[in-house]
Design an enzyme around this catalytic site. Structure first.
Site, short mmCIF file in Angstrom:
data_model
loop_
_atom_site.label_atom_id
_atom_site.label_comp_id
_atom_site.label_asym_id
_atom_site.label_seq_id
_atom_site.Cartn_x
_atom_site.Cartn_y
_atom_site.Cartn_z
N ARG A 5 46.02 46.92 26.40
CA ARG A 5 46.24 45.60 26.85
C ARG A 5 47.73 44.93 26.86
NH1 ARG A 5 41.19 43.28 28.64
NH2 ARG A 5 39.45 44.05 27.39
N VAL A 41 44.21 51.35 36.37
CA VAL A 41 45.59 50.69 35.65
C VAL A 41 45.31 49.98 34.58
CG1 VAL A 41 46.96 50.63 37.96
CG2 VAL A 41 45.50 48.64 37.12
N ASP A 64 38.95 44.11 42.54
CA ASP A 64 38.35 45.50 42.96
C ASP A 64 37.46 45.52 43.95
OD1 ASP A 64 38.27 48.46 42.26
OD2 ASP A 64 36.89 48.18 40.94
N LYS A 72 38.84 39.34 29.33
CA LYS A 72 40.15 39.05 28.61
C LYS A 72 41.27 39.50 29.45
CE LYS A 72 37.97 40.84 24.10
NZ LYS A 72 37.86 42.07 23.42
N GLY A 73 41.04 40.31 30.36
CA GLY A 73 42.05 41.03 31.32
C GLY A 73 43.45 39.96 31.73
N LYS A 97 43.16 45.91 44.81
CA LYS A 97 42.79 47.20 45.38
C LYS A 97 41.98 46.97 46.58
CE LYS A 97 42.31 49.70 40.95
NZ LYS A 97 41.08 50.22 40.06
N ASP A 129 42.61 46.90 30.21
CA ASP A 129 42.42 47.84 29.23
C ASP A 129 41.70 49.22 29.68
OD1 ASP A 129 39.78 46.61 29.79
OD2 ASP A 129 39.14 47.86 27.97
N GLU A 162 42.71 35.77 38.05
CA GLU A 162 42.22 37.14 37.55
C GLU A 162 43.15 38.43 37.44
OE1 GLU A 162 40.20 38.67 35.89
OE2 GLU A 162 38.17 39.01 36.92
N ASP A 163 42.65 39.30 36.53
CA ASP A 163 43.68 40.49 36.48
C ASP A 163 43.94 41.44 37.81
OD1 ASP A 163 41.09 41.36 36.30
OD2 ASP A 163 41.56 42.22 34.24
P1 5GP Z 1 35.13 43.81 40.49
O1 5GP Z 1 34.02 42.82 40.35
O2 5GP Z 1 36.50 43.24 41.65
O3 5GP Z 1 34.80 45.27 41.04
O4 5GP Z 1 35.78 43.86 39.33
C1 5GP Z 1 36.84 43.51 38.86
C2 5GP Z 1 36.95 43.79 37.36
O5 5GP Z 1 36.91 45.05 37.17
C3 5GP Z 1 38.35 43.53 36.78
O6 5GP Z 1 38.44 42.41 36.24
C4 5GP Z 1 38.74 44.64 35.66
O7 5GP Z 1 37.83 43.98 34.53
C5 5GP Z 1 38.03 45.65 36.29
N1 5GP Z 1 38.56 46.71 36.82
C6 5GP Z 1 38.93 47.03 38.11
N2 5GP Z 1 39.89 47.91 38.19
C7 5GP Z 1 40.49 48.25 37.25
C8 5GP Z 1 41.37 49.12 36.92
O8 5GP Z 1 42.08 49.57 37.56
N3 5GP Z 1 41.52 49.02 35.43
C9 5GP Z 1 41.10 48.11 34.49
N4 5GP Z 1 41.69 48.19 33.07
N5 5GP Z 1 40.07 47.25 34.94
C10 5GP Z 1 39.59 47.27 36.30
#
Ligand code: 5GP
Length: 173
Positions: free
Chosen positions: A163, A151, A101, A41-42, A129, A157, A97-98
């Site tokens: 959100r 964040v 990470d 949903k992000g 990040k 969220d 994508e939001d």
């Molecule tokens: P990745 O596979 O890159 O580790 O995961 C990315 C997902 O982790 C994002 O789509 C999000 O849902 C979640 N995520 C990573 N960092 C944050 C953050 O600082 N805040 C929130 N709310 N979600 C995060």
């Protein structure tokens, strides 16, 4: 318990940056249609605002995924909760994508889109990040690089809350 939210990026900053991204994407995709895939949903708030700023034809589709495993960090083993409505053969896919990470989720998704026959696959992330990266995923378009803080807002969220904040904030528990 209620948390304190410290503003990291104001509504004006986010809106201005999305406008710039829309202009850049419109130039880069001149003469092409974009198949914009919003990861729920992000990314929903960002994807809608971005799509409004793109001047080439945009077709919207949505995908919802969850990461297997108990840890709060994504495992990279992705379960598709809601799949796309359309096949991707020959399409110019822009994955929206939001936040990137560790990069595990997007690494999986970008490979999946290519395997499904997309003509090309690009990634647009509102936030990045870089310090947290485990898998080498680079967004073609990034709104803002941010420090390693949790964040919320603009679709992101904390336990499904926040959100709807129109800015990006850091949760202070
Ligand atoms: P990745 O596979 O890159 O580790 O995961 C990315 C997902 O982790 C994002 O789509 C999000 O849902 C979640 N995520 C990573 N960092 C944050 C953050 O600082 N805040 C929130 N709310 N979600 C995060």
């Amino acid at each position: 318990m209620s948390e304190q939210i410290e503003v990291l990026l104001s509504e004006e900053e986010v809106d201005a940056r999305i406008r710039q991204l829309g202009e850049q994407i419109s130039k880069d995709y001149a003469g092409k249609d974009i198949y914009l895939i919003c990861i729920l949903k992000g990314a929903s708030f960002f994807a809608c605002e971005l799509a409004k700023r793109i001047t080439v034809p945009v077709f919207l589709d949505f995908m919802s995924v969850s990461s297997y495993g108990k840890s709060s960090e994504s495992s990279g083993v992705v379960k598709i909760v809601k799949d796309l409505d359309e096949p991707l053969q020959g399409k110019h896919v822009l994955l929206v994508e939001d936040i990137v990470d560790t990069g595990r989720t997007l690494d999986y998704l970008m490979k999946l889109m290519k395997d499904r026959g997309a003509e090309d696959v690009k990634l647009c992330a509102l936030l990045d990040k870089p310090d947290r990266r485990v898998v080498d995923v680079r967004a073609d378009y990034t709104g803002f690089p941010i420090p390693d803080e949790f964040v919320v807002g603009y679709g992101l969220d904390y336990a499904q809350k926040y959100r709807n904040l129109p800015y990006i904030g850091i949760v202070k528990v």
